[in-house]
Design a protein around this motif. Structure first.
Motif, PDB file in Angstrom:
ATOM      1  N   ALA A  74       0.178   8.575   3.440  1.00 11.75           N
ATOM      2  CA  ALA A  74       0.099   9.598   2.400  1.00 11.75           C
ATOM      3  C   ALA A  74      -0.682   9.030   1.217  1.00 11.75           C
ATOM      4  O   ALA A  74      -0.584   7.843   0.906  1.00 11.75           O
ATOM      5  N   SER A  75      -1.455   9.864   0.544  1.00 11.18           N
ATOM      6  CA  SER A  75      -2.339   9.376  -0.517  1.00 11.18           C
ATOM      7  C   SER A  75      -1.574   8.663  -1.625  1.00 11.18           C
ATOM      8  O   SER A  75      -2.107   7.732  -2.244  1.00 11.18           O
ATOM      9  N   ASP A  76      -0.330   9.073  -1.894  1.00 14.51           N
ATOM     10  CA  ASP A  76       0.424   8.425  -2.960  1.00 14.51           C
ATOM     11  C   ASP A  76       1.011   7.083  -2.536  1.00 14.51           C
ATOM     12  O   ASP A  76       1.639   6.392  -3.339  1.00 14.51           O
ATOM     13  N   ARG A  77       0.794   6.707  -1.278  1.00 15.04           N
ATOM     14  CA  ARG A  77       1.282   5.429  -0.769  1.00 15.04           C
ATOM     15  C   ARG A  77       0.144   4.483  -0.399  1.00 15.04           C
ATOM     16  O   ARG A  77       0.299   3.256  -0.417  1.00 15.04           O
ATOM     17  N   VAL A  78      -1.026   5.039  -0.068  1.00 15.69           N
ATOM     18  CA  VAL A  78      -2.138   4.240   0.441  1.00 15.69           C
ATOM     19  C   VAL A  78      -2.518   3.116  -0.509  1.00 15.69           C
ATOM     20  O   VAL A  78      -2.658   1.950  -0.096  1.00 15.69           O
ATOM     21  N   HIS A  79      -2.683   3.417  -1.788  1.00 14.66           N
ATOM     22  CA  HIS A  79      -3.141   2.389  -2.725  1.00 14.66           C
ATOM     23  C   HIS A  79      -2.155   1.224  -2.810  1.00 14.66           C
ATOM     24  O   HIS A  79      -2.567   0.059  -2.782  1.00 14.66           O
ATOM     25  N   ASP A  80      -0.871   1.548  -2.919  1.00 15.47           N
ATOM     26  CA  ASP A  80       0.118   0.471  -3.000  1.00 15.47           C
ATOM     27  C   ASP A  80       0.157  -0.343  -1.717  1.00 15.47           C
ATOM     28  O   ASP A  80       0.281  -1.580  -1.745  1.00 15.47           O
ATOM     29  N   ALA A  81       0.048   0.328  -0.575  1.00 15.48           N
ATOM     30  CA  ALA A  81       0.083  -0.371   0.706  1.00 15.48           C
ATOM     31  C   ALA A  81      -1.093  -1.325   0.836  1.00 15.48           C
ATOM     32  O   ALA A  81      -0.946  -2.453   1.330  1.00 15.48           O
ATOM     33  N   VAL A  82      -2.253  -0.903   0.386  1.00 13.30           N
ATOM     34  CA  VAL A  82      -3.431  -1.764   0.456  1.00 13.30           C
ATOM     35  C   VAL A  82      -3.283  -2.939  -0.511  1.00 13.30           C
ATOM     36  O   VAL A  82      -3.628  -4.080  -0.169  1.00 13.30           O
ATOM     37  N   ASP A  83      -2.772  -2.677  -1.698  1.00 11.06           N
ATOM     38  CA  ASP A  83      -2.530  -3.776  -2.633  1.00 11.06           C
ATOM     39  C   ASP A  83      -1.604  -4.823  -2.005  1.00 11.06           C
ATOM     40  O   ASP A  83      -1.815  -6.035  -2.171  1.00 11.06           O
ATOM     41  N   GLU A  84      -0.588  -4.358  -1.291  1.00 12.28           N
ATOM     42  CA  GLU A  84       0.347  -5.282  -0.650  1.00 12.28           C
ATOM     43  C   GLU A  84      -0.350  -6.088   0.451  1.00 12.28           C
ATOM     44  O   GLU A  84      -0.116  -7.298   0.582  1.00 12.28           O
ATOM     45  N   SER A  85      -1.208  -5.431   1.223  1.00  7.65           N
ATOM     46  CA  SER A  85      -1.940  -6.157   2.263  1.00  7.65           C
ATOM     47  C   SER A  85      -2.888  -7.171   1.647  1.00  7.65           C
ATOM     48  O   SER A  85      -2.997  -8.310   2.133  1.00  7.65           O
ATOM     49  N   LEU A  86      -3.583  -6.792   0.579  1.00  5.92           N
ATOM     50  CA  LEU A  86      -4.498  -7.724  -0.082  1.00  5.92           C
ATOM     51  C   LEU A  86      -3.747  -8.949  -0.603  1.00  5.92           C
ATOM     52  O   LEU A  86      -4.224 -10.083  -0.470  1.00  5.92           O
ATOM     53  N   GLU A  87      -2.572  -8.710  -1.157  1.00  7.31           N
ATOM     54  CA  GLU A  87      -1.778  -9.831  -1.672  1.00  7.31           C
ATOM     55  C   GLU A  87      -1.338 -10.747  -0.538  1.00  7.31           C
ATOM     56  O   GLU A  87      -1.413 -11.983  -0.659  1.00  7.31           O
TER      57      GLU A  87
END
Length: 265
Positions: A74-87
């Motif tokens: 969901a668009s409201d989750r994608v950004h946070d999920a990617v930030d977590e993967s990048l970290e």
């Protein structure tokens, strides 16, 4: 193009031992691999990141991809999920971000709109999808201003998917072939074992070389031992004859290993 030479990438599915995973990634990169594939689902992004950090290879030389699970689409989750993967990966950007499966929270407009925003922000360089049929690719491309650059699918001698390959070539979509060894089934296929024996090759090298004979296909076999990591990479130097390629193309059996009832194959 998304991928540079060599076209054989390094898959990390089921590689969940922290030290073994990190060392296998380091070994692969220092041996010459330049494409590393992981996913949130694999629960090894941190270990993959450790391997990238250990390797004496510049980050810019590496094509790194990860995949978001359907519950994070969901668009409201994608950004946070990617930030977590990048970290977890310890990197500033992803070369490829994939929709792992078109299910649950996936909506073409909503999800890929969020992917496009990440691309505009420089956090990802290419939009990818996985397990998408031509119909799903049509929908995705119509829903998104940014191009869909990669489709990662199951692809091996028992699941050649010629129609999907033709579609992707016609739409400038590169294909990443997962399970290129059919999870070990290639070692039991007479056509493969015969060609391997005739040429002094492993069955894995024959299957990978067959995939590499197809334009736009980038196989990502997984391996843990240095010998298997090297052997898979050496398949890039194998040139099968037209007759040998035809023998593999003519295998009259089909097996889909990764099947989900939410995709209409």
């Amino acid at each position: 193009m998304v991928f540079s030479e060599p076209r054989v990438g390094f898959g990390t599915w089921q590689n969940t031992d922290p030290e073994a995973c990190a060392e296998s990634v380091r070994t692969a990169l220092e041996m010459g691999y330049r494409h590393i594939d992981t996913a949130q689902l694999y629960e090894n992004e941190a270990y993959v990141g450790d391997g990238i950090e250990r390797a004496d290879v510049d980050r810019e030389e590496i094509t790194l991809g990860t995949k978001l699970w359907p519950g994070d689409l969901a668009s409201d989750r994608v950004h946070d999920a990617v930030d977590e993967s990048l970290e977890r990966l310890g990197v500033d950007y992803l070369d490829i971000l994939y929709v792992h499966w078109p299910a649950k929270d996936y909506d073409a407009v909503d999800t890929l709109g969020a992917f496009s925003e990440l691309r505009d922000e420089g956090l990802i360089r290419h939009l990818g999808v996985s397990n998408f049929t031509p119909e799903l690719l049509d929908e995705a491309q119509a829903a998104c201003d940014a191009p869909i650059d990669v489709n990662q699918v199951e692809l091996h001698p028992l699941l050649p998917q010629p129609d999907l390959l033709e579609y992707c070539r016609g739409h400038d979509i590169e294909v990443v072939a997962y399970s290129p060894l059919a999870r070990g089934r290639v070692f039991e296929i007479p056509e493969i074992t015969d060609i391997a024996r005739e040429n002094g090759l492993s069955e894995a090298q024959v299957a990978i070389a067959w995939l590499l004979s197809k334009d736009g296909v980038n196989p990502i076999p997984k391996a843990s031992s240095e010998a298997h990591i090297r052997g898979n990479l050496e398949a890039t130097d194998v040139e099968l004859t037209a007759e040998e390629l035809d023998r593999i193309d003519d295998i009259n059996r089909e097996l889909r290993i990764a099947d989900r009832d939410w995709v209409d194959w």
